[in-house]
Design a protein around this motif. Structure first.
Motif, PDB file in Angstrom:
ATOM      1  N   TYR A  33      32.266  10.384  11.929  1.00 25.68           N
ATOM      2  CA  TYR A  33      32.170  10.411  13.429  1.00 25.68           C
ATOM      3  C   TYR A  33      31.623  11.712  13.973  1.00 25.68           C
ATOM      4  N   VAL A  34      30.704  11.570  15.032  1.00 24.95           N
ATOM      5  CA  VAL A  34      30.186  12.764  15.583  1.00 24.95           C
ATOM      6  C   VAL A  34      31.246  13.551  16.516  1.00 24.95           C
ATOM      7  N   GLY A  35      31.844  14.764  16.014  1.00 22.19           N
ATOM      8  CA  GLY A  35      32.625  15.531  16.918  1.00 22.19           C
ATOM      9  C   GLY A  35      33.992  15.012  16.531  1.00 22.19           C
ATOM     10  N   GLU A  36      34.960  15.461  17.492  1.00 20.01           N
ATOM     11  CA  GLU A  36      36.407  15.142  17.173  1.00 20.01           C
ATOM     12  C   GLU A  36      36.682  13.790  17.551  1.00 20.01           C
ATOM     13  N   TRP A  37      37.775  13.145  16.571  1.00 20.46           N
ATOM     14  CA  TRP A  37      38.008  11.793  16.933  1.00 20.46           C
ATOM     15  C   TRP A  37      39.395  11.788  17.730  1.00 20.46           C
ATOM     16  N   LEU A  38      39.504  11.158  18.792  1.00 18.08           N
ATOM     17  CA  LEU A  38      40.727  11.149  19.624  1.00 18.08           C
ATOM     18  C   LEU A  38      41.179   9.769  19.961  1.00 18.08           C
ATOM     19  N   PRO A  39      42.487   9.577  20.040  1.00 17.61           N
ATOM     20  CA  PRO A  39      43.136   8.281  20.344  1.00 17.61           C
ATOM     21  C   PRO A  39      42.506   7.765  21.775  1.00 17.61           C
ATOM     22  N   GLY A  91      33.400  12.716  22.667  1.00  9.61           N
ATOM     23  CA  GLY A  91      32.253  11.941  23.185  1.00  9.61           C
ATOM     24  C   GLY A  91      31.547  11.009  22.112  1.00  9.61           C
ATOM     25  N   GLY A  92      32.172  10.888  20.936  1.00 12.42           N
ATOM     26  CA  GLY A  92      31.607  10.088  19.888  1.00 12.42           C
ATOM     27  C   GLY A  92      30.095  10.101  19.577  1.00 12.42           C
ATOM     28  N   GLY A  93      29.427  11.205  20.036  1.00 13.26           N
ATOM     29  CA  GLY A  93      27.903  11.266  20.064  1.00 13.26           C
ATOM     30  C   GLY A  93      27.381  10.710  20.969  1.00 13.26           C
ATOM     31  N   TYR A 118      43.070  17.800  26.273  1.00  9.26           N
ATOM     32  CA  TYR A 118      42.184  16.615  25.819  1.00  9.26           C
ATOM     33  C   TYR A 118      41.103  16.063  26.683  1.00  9.26           C
ATOM     34  N   MET A 119      39.975  15.962  26.255  1.00 11.69           N
ATOM     35  CA  MET A 119      39.150  15.179  27.232  1.00 11.69           C
ATOM     36  C   MET A 119      38.216  14.055  26.592  1.00 11.69           C
ATOM     37  N   MET A 120      38.598  13.015  27.117  1.00 12.07           N
ATOM     38  CA  MET A 120      37.838  11.807  26.560  1.00 12.07           C
ATOM     39  C   MET A 120      36.618  11.406  27.402  1.00 12.07           C
ATOM     40  N   VAL A 121      35.679  11.484  26.957  1.00 11.89           N
ATOM     41  CA  VAL A 121      34.353  10.711  27.526  1.00 11.89           C
ATOM     42  C   VAL A 121      33.622   9.791  26.789  1.00 11.89           C
ATOM     43  N   ILE A 173      31.214  19.657  20.022  1.00 13.52           N
ATOM     44  CA  ILE A 173      31.491  19.218  18.845  1.00 13.52           C
ATOM     45  C   ILE A 173      33.062  19.607  17.898  1.00 13.52           C
ATOM     46  N   HIS A 174      33.211  20.690  18.068  1.00 13.44           N
ATOM     47  CA  HIS A 174      34.324  21.239  17.628  1.00 13.44           C
ATOM     48  C   HIS A 174      35.704  21.641  18.464  1.00 13.44           C
TER      49      HIS A 174
END
Length: 296
Positions: A78-84, A208-210, A280-283, A216-217
Protein backbone atom coordinates in the motif's frame (compact mmCIF):
# COMPACT_ATOMS: atom_id res chain seq x y z
CA UNK A 1 -40.17 -23.88 15.61
CA UNK A 2 -39.41 -23.03 11.98
CA UNK A 3 -36.60 -20.51 11.49
CA UNK A 4 -36.77 -18.27 8.43
CA UNK A 5 -33.70 -16.88 6.69
CA UNK A 6 -35.18 -13.36 6.53
CA UNK A 7 -35.65 -13.32 10.31
CA UNK A 8 -32.09 -14.51 10.90
CA UNK A 9 -30.75 -11.82 8.58
CA UNK A 10 -32.67 -9.03 10.31
CA UNK A 11 -31.71 -10.23 13.78
CA UNK A 12 -27.98 -10.74 13.26
CA UNK A 13 -26.98 -8.40 10.41
CA UNK A 14 -25.90 -5.49 12.65
CA UNK A 15 -24.07 -7.72 15.13
CA UNK A 16 -22.16 -9.51 12.39
CA UNK A 17 -21.28 -6.23 10.72
CA UNK A 18 -19.91 -4.89 14.01
CA UNK A 19 -17.71 -7.98 14.26
CA UNK A 20 -16.48 -7.83 10.67
CA UNK A 21 -15.88 -4.06 10.74
CA UNK A 22 -13.78 -4.29 13.89
CA UNK A 23 -11.83 -7.19 12.43
CA UNK A 24 -11.14 -5.68 9.00
CA UNK A 25 -11.34 -1.92 9.52
CA UNK A 26 -13.27 -1.73 6.27
CA UNK A 27 -16.97 -1.01 5.76
CA UNK A 28 -16.83 -2.39 2.22
CA UNK A 29 -15.06 -5.62 3.16
CA UNK A 30 -17.32 -6.12 6.18
CA UNK A 31 -20.43 -5.82 4.03
CA UNK A 32 -18.99 -8.29 1.49
CA UNK A 33 -18.20 -10.78 4.25
CA UNK A 34 -21.73 -10.56 5.65
CA UNK A 35 -23.22 -11.06 2.20
CA UNK A 36 -21.00 -14.08 1.51
CA UNK A 37 -21.83 -15.57 4.91
CA UNK A 38 -25.57 -15.40 4.32
CA UNK A 39 -25.21 -16.70 0.78
CA UNK A 40 -23.38 -19.72 2.20
CA UNK A 41 -26.04 -20.09 4.89
CA UNK A 42 -28.73 -20.21 2.21
CA UNK A 43 -27.13 -23.42 0.94
CA UNK A 44 -27.56 -25.18 4.29
CA UNK A 45 -30.56 -26.38 6.26
CA UNK A 46 -30.82 -23.67 8.91
CA UNK A 47 -33.18 -25.85 10.95
CA UNK A 48 -30.23 -28.14 11.73
CA UNK A 49 -28.16 -25.33 13.29
CA UNK A 50 -28.67 -25.38 17.06
CA UNK A 51 -26.91 -22.11 17.93
CA UNK A 52 -27.38 -19.78 14.98
CA UNK A 53 -25.65 -16.77 16.53
CA UNK A 54 -22.49 -18.68 17.41
CA UNK A 55 -22.52 -20.42 14.03
CA UNK A 56 -22.70 -17.10 12.19
CA UNK A 57 -20.09 -15.38 14.38
CA UNK A 58 -17.68 -18.26 13.82
CA UNK A 59 -18.29 -18.15 10.07
CA UNK A 60 -17.75 -14.39 9.91
CA UNK A 61 -14.65 -14.55 12.11
CA UNK A 62 -13.10 -17.24 9.92
CA UNK A 63 -13.83 -15.25 6.78
CA UNK A 64 -12.24 -12.20 8.37
CA UNK A 65 -9.15 -14.17 9.36
CA UNK A 66 -8.85 -15.54 5.82
CA UNK A 67 -9.23 -12.05 4.40
CA UNK A 68 -6.59 -10.60 6.73
CA UNK A 69 -4.12 -13.27 5.65
CA UNK A 70 -4.64 -12.42 1.98
CA UNK A 71 -4.75 -8.67 2.70
CA UNK A 72 -1.40 -8.63 4.50
CA UNK A 73 0.56 -8.57 1.24
CA UNK A 74 -1.70 -5.90 -0.26
CA UNK A 75 -1.27 -3.65 2.76
CA UNK A 76 2.48 -4.14 2.69
CA UNK A 77 2.38 -2.83 -0.90
CA UNK A 78 0.00 0.00 0.00
CA UNK A 79 1.23 3.50 -0.82
CA UNK A 80 1.66 5.37 2.47
CA UNK A 81 -0.09 4.62 5.74
CA UNK A 82 -3.14 2.33 5.83
CA UNK A 83 -6.00 3.62 7.98
CA UNK A 84 -9.45 2.08 8.63
CA UNK A 85 -12.50 3.34 6.77
CA UNK A 86 -14.43 5.89 8.87
CA UNK A 87 -18.11 5.35 9.54
CA UNK A 88 -20.92 7.80 10.23
CA UNK A 89 -22.85 7.25 13.45
CA UNK A 90 -26.55 6.39 13.64
CA UNK A 91 -27.61 10.04 14.11
CA UNK A 92 -25.79 10.99 10.90
CA UNK A 93 -27.28 8.51 8.44
CA UNK A 94 -30.67 8.48 6.73
CA UNK A 95 -30.42 4.78 5.81
CA UNK A 96 -32.49 2.78 8.37
CA UNK A 97 -30.33 -0.33 8.03
CA UNK A 98 -27.11 1.65 8.40
CA UNK A 99 -28.59 3.38 11.45
CA UNK A 100 -29.04 0.03 13.16
CA UNK A 101 -25.51 -1.01 12.22
CA UNK A 102 -24.02 2.27 13.43
CA UNK A 103 -25.65 2.22 16.86
CA UNK A 104 -22.69 0.39 18.39
CA UNK A 105 -19.91 2.71 17.29
CA UNK A 106 -16.27 1.81 17.73
CA UNK A 107 -13.79 4.62 18.22
CA UNK A 108 -11.50 5.34 15.30
CA UNK A 109 -8.45 5.34 17.53
CA UNK A 110 -9.32 1.83 18.72
CA UNK A 111 -9.75 0.65 15.11
CA UNK A 112 -6.26 1.93 14.33
CA UNK A 113 -4.82 0.07 17.32
CA UNK A 114 -6.70 -3.13 16.42
CA UNK A 115 -5.11 -3.00 12.97
CA UNK A 116 -1.71 -3.45 14.64
CA UNK A 117 -2.74 -6.59 16.53
CA UNK A 118 -2.05 -10.05 15.06
CA UNK A 119 -5.30 -11.31 13.54
CA UNK A 120 -5.97 -14.05 16.11
CA UNK A 121 -5.44 -11.67 19.03
CA UNK A 122 -7.75 -9.22 17.34
CA UNK A 123 -10.43 -11.89 16.95
CA UNK A 124 -10.24 -12.89 20.62
CA UNK A 125 -10.35 -9.25 21.77
CA UNK A 126 -13.30 -8.32 19.56
CA UNK A 127 -15.36 -11.41 20.40
CA UNK A 128 -14.77 -10.84 24.10
CA UNK A 129 -15.21 -7.06 24.37
CA UNK A 130 -17.64 -6.20 21.58
CA UNK A 131 -19.80 -9.33 21.53
CA UNK A 132 -19.36 -10.33 25.19
CA UNK A 133 -18.65 -13.99 24.48
CA UNK A 134 -17.30 -16.22 27.26
CA UNK A 135 -13.75 -17.53 26.90
CA UNK A 136 -15.05 -21.07 26.45
CA UNK A 137 -17.26 -19.96 23.54
CA UNK A 138 -14.44 -18.01 21.87
CA UNK A 139 -12.10 -20.97 22.29
CA UNK A 140 -14.61 -23.22 20.56
CA UNK A 141 -15.05 -20.75 17.68
CA UNK A 142 -11.32 -20.33 17.13
CA UNK A 143 -10.48 -23.97 17.88
CA UNK A 144 -8.05 -23.29 20.72
CA UNK A 145 -7.98 -24.13 24.41
CA UNK A 146 -9.70 -21.85 26.89
CA UNK A 147 -6.38 -21.27 28.64
CA UNK A 148 -4.78 -20.17 25.38
CA UNK A 149 -7.77 -17.95 24.67
CA UNK A 150 -7.37 -16.18 28.02
CA UNK A 151 -3.65 -15.69 27.37
CA UNK A 152 -4.32 -14.17 23.96
CA UNK A 153 -6.91 -11.80 25.38
CA UNK A 154 -4.51 -10.71 28.11
CA UNK A 155 -1.77 -10.16 25.52
CA UNK A 156 -4.13 -8.16 23.31
CA UNK A 157 -5.06 -5.92 26.23
CA UNK A 158 -1.41 -5.42 27.07
CA UNK A 159 -0.47 -4.49 23.51
CA UNK A 160 -3.38 -2.06 23.23
CA UNK A 161 -2.48 -0.43 26.55
CA UNK A 162 1.14 -0.03 25.47
CA UNK A 163 0.02 1.51 22.18
CA UNK A 164 -2.20 4.09 23.84
CA UNK A 165 -5.19 3.72 26.14
CA UNK A 166 -6.45 7.17 25.13
CA UNK A 167 -7.70 5.66 21.87
CA UNK A 168 -10.36 3.73 23.77
CA UNK A 169 -11.62 6.70 25.80
CA UNK A 170 -15.26 7.45 24.87
CA UNK A 171 -16.54 10.76 23.53
CA UNK A 172 -16.52 13.61 26.05
CA UNK A 173 -17.54 17.27 25.98
CA UNK A 174 -13.85 18.17 25.95
CA UNK A 175 -13.27 16.03 22.85
CA UNK A 176 -16.08 17.90 21.07
CA UNK A 177 -14.56 21.22 22.11
CA UNK A 178 -11.12 20.21 20.81
CA UNK A 179 -12.60 19.18 17.46
CA UNK A 180 -14.41 22.52 17.17
CA UNK A 181 -11.22 24.44 18.00
CA UNK A 182 -9.23 22.27 15.59
CA UNK A 183 -11.64 23.06 12.77
CA UNK A 184 -11.39 26.78 13.47
CA UNK A 185 -7.59 26.72 13.69
CA UNK A 186 -7.17 24.83 10.40
CA UNK A 187 -9.81 26.79 8.49
CA UNK A 188 -8.24 30.11 9.56
CA UNK A 189 -4.66 28.85 9.09
CA UNK A 190 -4.05 29.91 12.70
CA UNK A 191 -0.71 28.29 13.53
CA UNK A 192 -0.55 29.53 17.14
CA UNK A 193 -3.99 28.16 17.98
CA UNK A 194 -3.32 24.85 16.24
CA UNK A 195 -0.01 24.21 17.98
CA UNK A 196 -1.70 24.99 21.30
CA UNK A 197 -4.21 22.18 20.73
CA UNK A 198 -1.55 19.48 20.22
CA UNK A 199 0.65 17.60 22.65
CA UNK A 200 4.37 18.11 22.09
CA UNK A 201 4.71 14.50 20.90
CA UNK A 202 1.50 14.45 18.84
CA UNK A 203 1.36 12.15 15.81
CA UNK A 204 -0.40 12.85 12.52
CA UNK A 205 -1.28 9.99 10.16
CA UNK A 206 -2.86 10.44 6.74
CA UNK A 207 -4.15 7.96 4.17
CA UNK A 208 -4.33 8.89 0.50
CA UNK A 209 -3.79 5.38 -0.83
CA UNK A 210 -1.53 6.73 -3.55
CA UNK A 211 -4.58 8.30 -5.21
CA UNK A 212 -4.62 11.65 -3.42
CA UNK A 213 -1.67 13.60 -2.05
CA UNK A 214 -1.03 12.78 1.59
CA UNK A 215 1.94 12.40 3.91
CA UNK A 216 3.55 9.05 3.08
CA UNK A 217 4.86 8.61 6.62
CA UNK A 218 3.48 9.71 10.00
CA UNK A 219 4.40 13.26 11.06
CA UNK A 220 5.69 13.64 14.61
CA UNK A 221 5.60 16.68 16.95
CA UNK A 222 3.24 19.62 17.30
CA UNK A 223 5.46 21.95 15.28
CA UNK A 224 5.77 19.67 12.25
CA UNK A 225 2.06 18.84 12.23
CA UNK A 226 1.22 22.54 12.38
CA UNK A 227 3.66 23.25 9.54
CA UNK A 228 1.96 20.56 7.44
CA UNK A 229 -1.49 22.11 7.85
CA UNK A 230 -0.22 25.64 7.27
CA UNK A 231 1.21 24.42 3.96
CA UNK A 232 -1.75 22.28 2.88
CA UNK A 233 -4.92 24.10 3.91
CA UNK A 234 -4.41 27.30 1.86
CA UNK A 235 -4.72 25.14 -1.27
CA UNK A 236 -8.13 23.93 -0.03
CA UNK A 237 -9.47 27.12 1.50
CA UNK A 238 -10.96 28.68 -1.64
CA UNK A 239 -13.12 25.69 -2.60
CA UNK A 240 -13.66 23.61 0.55
CA UNK A 241 -16.06 23.75 3.49
CA UNK A 242 -15.81 22.02 6.87
CA UNK A 243 -18.54 20.42 8.96
CA UNK A 244 -18.49 18.66 12.31
CA UNK A 245 -20.01 15.19 11.94
CA UNK A 246 -20.48 12.33 14.39
CA UNK A 247 -18.07 9.64 13.19
CA UNK A 248 -17.07 6.40 14.93
CA UNK A 249 -18.60 7.44 18.23
CA UNK A 250 -17.21 10.95 18.48
CA UNK A 251 -17.13 14.28 16.71
CA UNK A 252 -14.90 14.56 13.66
CA UNK A 253 -14.41 16.96 10.78
CA UNK A 254 -15.76 16.34 7.28
CA UNK A 255 -14.35 18.43 4.44
CA UNK A 256 -16.43 18.95 1.28
CA UNK A 257 -15.51 20.36 -2.12
CA UNK A 258 -17.85 20.76 -5.07
CA UNK A 259 -20.55 18.79 -3.29
CA UNK A 260 -18.32 15.79 -2.61
CA UNK A 261 -16.83 14.51 0.63
CA UNK A 262 -13.07 14.81 0.21
CA UNK A 263 -11.60 14.40 3.67
CA UNK A 264 -12.36 13.08 7.16
CA UNK A 265 -10.30 14.27 10.15
CA UNK A 266 -10.49 12.45 13.50
CA UNK A 267 -8.61 12.75 16.76
CA UNK A 268 -7.73 10.98 19.97
CA UNK A 269 -6.94 13.11 22.98
CA UNK A 270 -4.51 12.92 25.85
CA UNK A 271 -6.79 13.45 28.84
CA UNK A 272 -3.96 14.31 31.23
CA UNK A 273 -2.75 17.14 29.01
CA UNK A 274 -6.22 17.97 27.68
CA UNK A 275 -4.79 18.13 24.16
CA UNK A 276 -4.85 16.20 20.90
CA UNK A 277 -2.44 13.26 20.91
CA UNK A 278 -3.29 11.65 17.55
CA UNK A 279 -4.67 13.22 14.41
CA UNK A 280 -5.94 11.07 11.53
CA UNK A 281 -6.75 12.31 8.02
CA UNK A 282 -8.56 10.13 5.48
CA UNK A 283 -8.46 11.38 1.88
CA UNK A 284 -8.38 8.08 -0.02
CA UNK A 285 -11.52 8.36 -2.23
CA UNK A 286 -12.06 4.59 -2.19
CA UNK A 287 -12.38 4.65 1.60
CA UNK A 288 -14.79 7.60 1.52
CA UNK A 289 -17.03 6.21 -1.26
CA UNK A 290 -19.47 4.52 1.15
CA UNK A 291 -20.07 7.90 2.85
CA UNK A 292 -20.88 9.85 -0.32
CA UNK A 293 -24.55 8.85 -0.28
CA UNK A 294 -24.86 10.49 3.14
CA UNK A 295 -23.13 13.65 1.91
CA UNK A 296 -24.35 16.90 3.34
Amino acid sequence: MTVHMEDVYREYKSLLFSLAYRMTGSVTEAEDIIQDTFLALAGTDIQDIHHVKSYLCKAVTNRCLDLLKSARWKREQYVGEWLPEPMLDASETSDPLQSVIAEEAVSYGLLVLLENLPSTLRAVFVLRTALDYEYSEIAAMLEMTEVNCRKKFSLARKKLAEAGDQAIVPQSNRTSSLVEQLMQAISKSDAMSLIGLLTKDAVFVSDGGGKVRAAIHPIFSDERITAFWMGVWPRWASHATMQIRSINGQDGIAVYSEGQLKMIIQITMNEEEDRIARLYMMVNPDKLAHLQKENG
